[in-house]
Design a protein around this motif. Sequence first.
Motif, PDB file in Angstrom:
ATOM      1  N   PRO A   1       0.830  -1.215   0.000  1.00 28.52           N
ATOM      2  CA  PRO A   1       0.000   0.000   0.000  1.00 28.52           C
ATOM      3  C   PRO A   1       0.859   1.258   0.000  1.00 28.52           C
ATOM      4  N   GLY A   2       0.531   2.161  -0.915  1.00 26.68           N
ATOM      5  CA  GLY A   2       1.235   3.418  -0.986  1.00 26.68           C
ATOM      6  C   GLY A   2       2.606   3.361  -1.627  1.00 26.68           C
ATOM      7  N   LYS A   3       2.965   2.196  -2.134  1.00 23.34           N
ATOM      8  CA  LYS A   3       4.286   2.050  -2.750  1.00 23.34           C
ATOM      9  C   LYS A   3       4.147   1.608  -4.203  1.00 23.34           C
ATOM     10  N   GLU A   4       5.218   1.806  -4.955  1.00 23.95           N
ATOM     11  CA  GLU A   4       5.214   1.371  -6.342  1.00 23.95           C
ATOM     12  C   GLU A   4       5.430  -0.139  -6.432  1.00 23.95           C
ATOM     13  N   ARG A   5       4.950  -0.690  -7.525  1.00 24.73           N
ATOM     14  CA  ARG A   5       5.187  -2.114  -7.777  1.00 24.73           C
ATOM     15  C   ARG A   5       6.685  -2.336  -7.994  1.00 24.73           C
ATOM     16  N   GLU A   6       7.206  -3.400  -7.406  1.00 24.30           N
ATOM     17  CA  GLU A   6       8.642  -3.668  -7.502  1.00 24.30           C
ATOM     18  C   GLU A   6       8.895  -5.117  -7.871  1.00 24.30           C
ATOM     19  N   GLY A   7       9.995  -5.333  -8.553  1.00 25.25           N
ATOM     20  CA  GLY A   7      10.371  -6.685  -8.915  1.00 25.25           C
ATOM     21  C   GLY A   7      10.896  -7.442  -7.718  1.00 25.25           C
ATOM     22  N   VAL A   8      10.475  -8.686  -7.592  1.00 25.55           N
ATOM     23  CA  VAL A   8      10.912  -9.550  -6.501  1.00 25.55           C
ATOM     24  C   VAL A   8      11.875 -10.614  -7.007  1.00 25.55           C
TER      25      VAL A   8
END
Length: 127
Positions: free
Chosen positions: A41-48
């Motif tokens: 929530p409130g963050k950008e999508r990031e690669g895992v």
Amino acid sequence: QVQLVESGGGLVQPGSSLRLSCAASGFSLDGYAIGWFRQAPGKEREGVSCISSDGADTFYRDSVKGRFTISRDNAKNMVYLQMNILKPEDTAVYYCAHLNTPLGSCGDYDVPDFRSWGQGTQVTVSS
């Protein structure tokens, strides 16, 4: 329109494990690098994590190295993310997607390079 389907999320305590699955219907994942991504929530999508089309190469963001393992079973048209020693900061919606070009490499597995996003699966790590 191709859409991948994620499953396996849930509410777990810190230190627990989950195994996420990524499936595709009517579309072969074989020949594509597949990435797992997350968005809190409130963050950008990031690669895992990302796995090459043949499964020979795998990549992980630093914060999950040694805890998460990506794998694929091309015969079953499935990709998995085994998540161990989960931490509260792993809480997010997790998505899988395929690289936009077949036989391409994971590279930096940037979000814009991936396609066929599913609805995601919620992972919540809390005591």
